[in-house]
Design a protein around this motif. Structure first.
Motif, PDB file in Angstrom:
ATOM      1  N   UNK A  79       0.833  -1.201   0.000  1.00 16.72           N
ATOM      2  CA  UNK A  79       0.000   0.000   0.000  1.00 16.72           C
ATOM      3  C   UNK A  79       0.871   1.256   0.000  1.00 16.72           C
ATOM      4  N   UNK A  80       1.924   1.247   0.828  1.00 16.29           N
ATOM      5  CA  UNK A  80       2.813   2.409   0.875  1.00 16.29           C
ATOM      6  C   UNK A  80       3.557   2.571  -0.445  1.00 16.29           C
ATOM      7  N   UNK A  81       4.033   1.455  -1.001  1.00 18.49           N
ATOM      8  CA  UNK A  81       4.790   1.523  -2.249  1.00 18.49           C
ATOM      9  C   UNK A  81       3.919   2.035  -3.389  1.00 18.49           C
ATOM     10  N   UNK A  82       2.649   1.607  -3.422  1.00 16.82           N
ATOM     11  CA  UNK A  82       1.764   2.060  -4.499  1.00 16.82           C
ATOM     12  C   UNK A  82       1.572   3.569  -4.473  1.00 16.82           C
ATOM     13  N   UNK A  83       1.664   4.169  -3.294  1.00 16.18           N
ATOM     14  CA  UNK A  83       1.501   5.617  -3.172  1.00 16.18           C
ATOM     15  C   UNK A  83       2.836   6.328  -3.051  1.00 16.18           C
ATOM     16  N   UNK A  84       3.890   5.574  -3.316  1.00 16.24           N
ATOM     17  CA  UNK A  84       5.239   6.103  -3.086  1.00 16.24           C
ATOM     18  C   UNK A  84       5.512   7.339  -3.931  1.00 16.24           C
ATOM     19  N   UNK A  85       5.067   7.292  -5.166  1.00  9.37           N
ATOM     20  CA  UNK A  85       5.373   8.385  -6.075  1.00  9.37           C
ATOM     21  C   UNK A  85       4.144   9.210  -6.425  1.00  9.37           C
ATOM     22  N   UNK A  86       3.134   9.163  -5.556  1.00  6.97           N
ATOM     23  CA  UNK A  86       1.984  10.045  -5.759  1.00  6.97           C
ATOM     24  C   UNK A  86       2.401  11.477  -5.460  1.00  6.97           C
ATOM     25  N   UNK A  87       1.630  12.449  -5.966  1.00  8.89           N
ATOM     26  CA  UNK A  87       1.975  13.854  -5.739  1.00  8.89           C
ATOM     27  C   UNK A  87       1.943  14.149  -4.253  1.00  8.89           C
ATOM     28  N   UNK A 119      13.238   0.276  21.094  1.00 10.31           N
ATOM     29  CA  UNK A 119      12.161   1.026  20.446  1.00 10.31           C
ATOM     30  C   UNK A 119      12.743   2.117  19.557  1.00 10.31           C
ATOM     31  N   UNK A 120      12.966   1.793  18.315  1.00 16.58           N
ATOM     32  CA  UNK A 120      13.479   2.774  17.361  1.00 16.58           C
ATOM     33  C   UNK A 120      12.882   2.461  15.992  1.00 16.58           C
ATOM     34  N   UNK A 121      12.412   3.472  15.327  1.00 10.38           N
ATOM     35  CA  UNK A 121      11.720   3.297  14.051  1.00 10.38           C
ATOM     36  C   UNK A 121      12.214   4.351  13.072  1.00 10.38           C
ATOM     37  N   UNK A 122      12.467   3.944  11.831  1.00 11.56           N
ATOM     38  CA  UNK A 122      12.977   4.889  10.833  1.00 11.56           C
ATOM     39  C   UNK A 122      11.977   6.007  10.573  1.00 11.56           C
ATOM     40  N   UNK A 123      10.706   5.657  10.413  1.00 11.70           N
ATOM     41  CA  UNK A 123       9.666   6.674  10.286  1.00 11.70           C
ATOM     42  C   UNK A 123       9.751   7.528   9.042  1.00 11.70           C
ATOM     43  N   UNK A 124      10.121   6.913   7.910  1.00 12.41           N
ATOM     44  CA  UNK A 124      10.186   7.652   6.648  1.00 12.41           C
ATOM     45  C   UNK A 124       8.894   7.435   5.868  1.00 12.41           C
ATOM     46  N   UNK A 125       8.154   8.517   5.625  1.00 12.23           N
ATOM     47  CA  UNK A 125       6.932   8.401   4.852  1.00 12.23           C
ATOM     48  C   UNK A 125       7.207   8.450   3.356  1.00 12.23           C
ATOM     49  N   UNK A 126       6.228   8.007   2.581  1.00  9.50           N
ATOM     50  CA  UNK A 126       6.378   7.982   1.131  1.00  9.50           C
ATOM     51  C   UNK A 126       6.595   9.377   0.562  1.00  9.50           C
ATOM     52  N   UNK A 186       9.583  -0.860  -8.655  1.00 12.59           N
ATOM     53  CA  UNK A 186      10.487  -0.910  -7.506  1.00 12.59           C
ATOM     54  C   UNK A 186      11.062   0.475  -7.239  1.00 12.59           C
ATOM     55  N   UNK A 187      10.930   1.007  -6.016  1.00  9.54           N
ATOM     56  CA  UNK A 187      11.463   2.346  -5.713  1.00  9.54           C
ATOM     57  C   UNK A 187      12.965   2.452  -5.918  1.00  9.54           C
ATOM     58  N   UNK A 188      13.697   1.349  -5.650  1.00  9.23           N
ATOM     59  CA  UNK A 188      15.135   1.375  -5.875  1.00  9.23           C
ATOM     60  C   UNK A 188      15.477   1.576  -7.340  1.00  9.23           C
ATOM     61  N   UNK A 189      14.736   0.907  -8.220  1.00  8.92           N
ATOM     62  CA  UNK A 189      14.964   1.076  -9.657  1.00  8.92           C
ATOM     63  C   UNK A 189      14.610   2.489 -10.112  1.00  8.92           C
ATOM     64  N   UNK A 190      13.543   3.060  -9.502  1.00  2.00           N
ATOM     65  CA  UNK A 190      13.144   4.424  -9.852  1.00  2.00           C
ATOM     66  C   UNK A 190      14.245   5.406  -9.467  1.00  2.00           C
TER      67      UNK A 190
END
Length: 846
Positions: free
Chosen positions: A25-33, A197-204, A231-235
């Motif tokens: 779900x996050x990846x699908x919206x990764x490159x949304x505006x 308790x540590x989380x990267x917390x990077x949003x799309x 794939x976000x890495x390929x992008x």
């Protein structure tokens, strides 16, 4: 029993692991505006680590890195808006020629960085591996780690994976020892031990804006790239390949990348989003070639390489055997040479024919056998230490400082750091239990429908208490259970003989008036973190069943009968006291009976467990037993009554409702999607998303995930049918289906029917099956689903319907079924006990 949710909307928001799990779900919206404005923050506070962690504040603060330009000029990327973009090949970036409308205004990419092609192959036999890799810094270059990640992503072979990991770790130990700890965390796609308790917390939005900022691409161009590559890495690779920077950037190093991740995780408060984006942009600008691809995958928490925990520990042990750290004596007179491969041994091995020494079915030379023996001893030692003290923060410094010498004493079982729990093997009936254990004495215990908890507590001489509560998966639940913390404090007051302990228990919701057991669904209604004792509304009881540490002494080597005796001697049951004003938790021992009471008594005890809303029974061997020969598998099976962390033994057997025929009828379901498997199932689809047929809408409606009941042969045939390149598979949902909260990594064309059974029908926050047909606003799902067979005689429109599911659910409610909450948990049971190649994929509780 821990109910680990595999779905993002039911897991605690503060996950201790830096997950490598694909969130579609996050990846699908990764490159949304991106949104026009987002609240942001900037804080660099150090994460609070638990007692025993060696990570210092300095380790979480990134060193100064040369500043990068804030304004980046790029070439035109107009072709993206007019034609499809081909998926990029894994090669170094190629400069694009400028167009008349977009004159080139910048300089070339830095030539100072070492590219991954500079390094020799890493997947070779470690014996012949050349450690003289190029290096110009005391810190390991990120390009070296990227070279390893590229190699890992191109193979499914466990041998190649172990060789690659071993060789890259050997190079780091030899040339960059201070980079070993961050390298292991980056390889394992984690930031810290599971209990921190540590989380990267990077949003799309942060990631997509970062790519746009460094590349100049529009949101539409990024979306087109993602639709082509998936794939976000390929992008990121494709976008960065067209970038020319005016000022060369220094090469990325492993410590700098890891410390940047820690800085991102520590960004809190106003301005955090901008600060995170700035860090991400600096990383992407300094990365070259394949570094960009794998850096972005790391930031997306989707590294997708086979570096599971077991493989990393194996490689770490072998790397130390082959490349002892500086200061570790390998002199034969020191007695430590048995742990390490001498230079003479390695020279002899290099002179041998590698095709003979490594081929299966051929006689191996004495030198190869000697090295294998050293590997096995080292791997066993490192894994034994890790399962009792699962933290690289202590393990790796100890290995670098003193090698294998007294490693278990230097990294011991510690109060405050959870050990990996012992696990039970599934059984289908009491007859099977008696066949397995014969006449050996055992205890049968209630298997409660609660949350498994590992309680660590100590009281100092000055009366200061340190108490931690960890889940089945080592996640810190301390702030979730203030009533249990209050209970432990009371226990210390009432039991002065106990000054420290590590206890295995089940936390179960109970009725405050009668003490009757409630379901896990009611327990799950409690807040997940930062709970105040005054706000506790759902009373719980801690049912203790094992004791692993007491008053500074580990008890793991004692038999279960001895450990249970210590537990019952040093602690006493505690219910609500008349003086209790606050809702302090109750304490009791698990209800149990002995095999000496007879089989009839055990059968009645099982019926009592089910009547009391328990999941079944746990059968535990009381005393030491000889090794048993499993005639079916033709191999020896251990029956230890000692506590064996992270081992699924036949000394603990679980007889659960979900392994027996409980819901009466079966369901006919439609496979509509799947996720990539892990461990030995990495080459297959597991779990599979299954759906019912909704005649009202004329399309399937997702019901549950299933990963149990499949044979290896079925997995292989399913993978052949649902090949990613076939017309039955798609990365996008091409076929109509109501998926609810499920976001599979691959979508199947609905065309076949499977028969399915499970433990209970449950309310679910994810499934929308039967939504609107039950009083709750939630849908229904199946708890612990198990595949039975393929129904070739049925079409998808003849599958079970939501109304049929509701009828079964109502029948279950009438029988007093537990109807637990479906929080995404799965059961992965292989009754044939096939051996996994490496870390197995099991999502059960014990």
């Amino acid at each position: 029993m821990s109910k680990r949710a595999l779905s993002s909307n039911v897991t605690p928001s503060k996950n201790k692991r830096f997950k490598a799990q694909h969130n579609q779900h996050q990846i699908d919206h990764f490159f949304a505006s991106p949104k026009a404005k987002q609240p942001s923050t900037t804080s660099t506070s150090t994460p609070e680590f638990v007692q025993g962690s060696s990570r210092s504040k300095a380790a979480t603060t990134a060193p100064k890195h040369p500043a990068t330009p804030e304004v980046i000029d790029v070439d035109a990327f107009e072709s993206l808006n007019s034609a499809p973009v081909a998926a990029p090949e894994p090669v170094s970036p190629v400069k694009k020629k400028s167009t008349p409308s977009q004159p080139l205004r910048v300089a070339k990419v830095s030539e100072s960085a070492i590219g991954i092609d500079t390094y020799s192959a890493l997947d070779v036999d470690p014996v012949v591996y050349d450690q003289s890799q190029p290096s110009g810094s005391s810190k390991a270059p990120y390009s070296l780690l990227t070279r390893a990640l590229v190699s890992l992503s191109q193979t499914r072979s466990r041998i190649a994976i172990i060789n690659t990991l071993t060789n890259v770790l050997r190079t780091i130990i030899l040339k960059h020892p201070t980079s070993l700890l961050p390298a292991v965390y980056l390889l394992s796609n984690t930031l810290a031990p599971q209990f921190v308790s540590i989380e990267l917390g990077l949003g799309a939005s942060i990631l997509s804006r970062s790519i746009q900022q460094i590349s100049g691409l529009s949101p539409a161009a990024l979306k087109k790239l993602y639709n082509t590559t998936g794939d976000p890495g390929d992008v990121a690779f494709a976008a960065k390949s067209n970038l020319r920077t005016l000022v060369p950037h220094p090469p990325l190093t492993v410590p700098y990348v890891y410390e940047s991740m820690i800085r991102i995780a520590n960004c809190k408060g106003p301005g955090a989003a901008k600060e995170k984006q700035k860090i991400v942009e600096k990383l992407l600008l300094a990365a070259i070639g394949e570094e960009v691809r794998y850096l972005m995958r790391t930031l997306c928490q989707n590294l997708r390489v086979g570096a599971v925990r077991t493989s990393i520990l194996t490689a770490l042990a072998r790397a130390i055997v082959l490349t002892p750290p500086l200061g570790v004596s390998t002199d034969p007179s020191s007695g430590e040479i048995e742990h390490y491969a001498s230079s003479d041994l390695l020279t002899k091995l290099k002179e041998l024919d590698p095709s003979i020494s490594s081929s299966k079915g051929k006689a191996r030379d004495a030198e190869r056998e000697e090295l294998i023996g050293k590997f096995q001893r080292a791997e066993s030692l490192v894994k034994q230490v890790y399962v009792k003290h699962p933290s690289y923060d202590q393990l790796i410094p100890a290995l670098l400082e003193g090698g294998f010498d007294s490693l278990a004493d230097r990294v011991p079982l510690t109060v405050g750091i959870p050990l990996l729990p012992m696990l039970g093997s599934p059984t289908r009936s009491l007859d099977e239990i008696y066949n397995r254990l014969g006449g050996l004495p055992f205890a049968a215990e209630f298997k409660y429908d609660g949350q498994r908890a590992q309680i660590h507590a100590s009281r100092s001489p000055d009366g200061k208490d340190t108490i931690k509560i960890f889940s089945r998966h080592l996640e810190d639940m301390t702030s979730k259970y203030p009533d249990v913390i209050a209970l432990v404090k009371e226990m210390f007051d009432e039991t002065p003989k106990a000054t420290s302990f590590v206890m295995d228990a089940e936390i179960v919701a109970i009725d405050p008036a009668t003490g009757a057991l409630k379901t896990f669904q009611e327990l799950s209604n409690r807040a997940r973190k930062d709970v105040n004792l005054q706000d506790v509304k759902i009373l719980v009881c801690v049912f203790a069943f094992d004791l692993m540490h007491l008053n500074g002494e580990p008890l793991l080597g004692l038999t279960f009968r001895e450990r249970r005796s210590h537990l019952r001697t040093h602690f006493t049951p505690r219910a609500k006291q008349p003086t209790d004003v606050l809702p302090i938790a109750h304490f009791n021992f698990v209800e149990s009976c002995e095999s000496e009471d007879g089989k009839t008594t055990i059968e009645g005890f099982l019926a009592k467990a089910v009547e009391n809303r328990c999941e079944g029974l746990m059968i535990k061997l009381l005393d030491k037993a000889p090794v048993d020969l499993d005639a079916k598998q033709g191999r020896l099976k251990s029956l230890p009554s000692t506590y064996e962390p992270d081992i699924r033994t036949s000394a603990w057997l679980k007889l659960k409702k979900d392994y027996m025929d409980t819901i009466g009828d079966s369901l006919d379901v439609i496979p509509v999607g799947a996720w990539h498997g892990n461990g030995r199932k990495a080459q297959w689809w597991s779990p599979v998303l299954l759906a019912l047929w909704n005649p009202t809408t004329g399309r399937p409606v997702a019901l549950c995930k299933c990963m149990s009941g499949f044979s290896d042969v079925f997995y292989k045939s399913m993978r052949e049918r649902y090949d990613p390149g076939s017309e039955l598979c798609s990365k996008q949902p091409l076929w109509e289906c109501d998926f609810g909260g499920y976001k599979p990594e691959i979508y199947f064309k609905p065309h076949e029917v499977w028969e399915l059974k499970g433990a209970d029908i449950t309310e679910s926050p994810i499934s929308v099956a039967a939504q609107g047909l039950v009083p709750s606003s939630r849908g229904l799902s199946l708890r612990f689903p198990r595949f039975i067979t393929t129904r070739e005689d049925k079409g998808i429109d003849q599958s079970s319907t939501p109304s049929f599911l509701v009828d079964m659910w109502r029948s279950q409610q009438g029988r007093g079924g537990c109807g637990g909450n479906d929080d995404g948990e799965l059961m992965d049971v292989d009754f044939e006990e096939s051996e996994p190649e490496y870390e197995s994929e099991v999502d059960d509780d014990t």
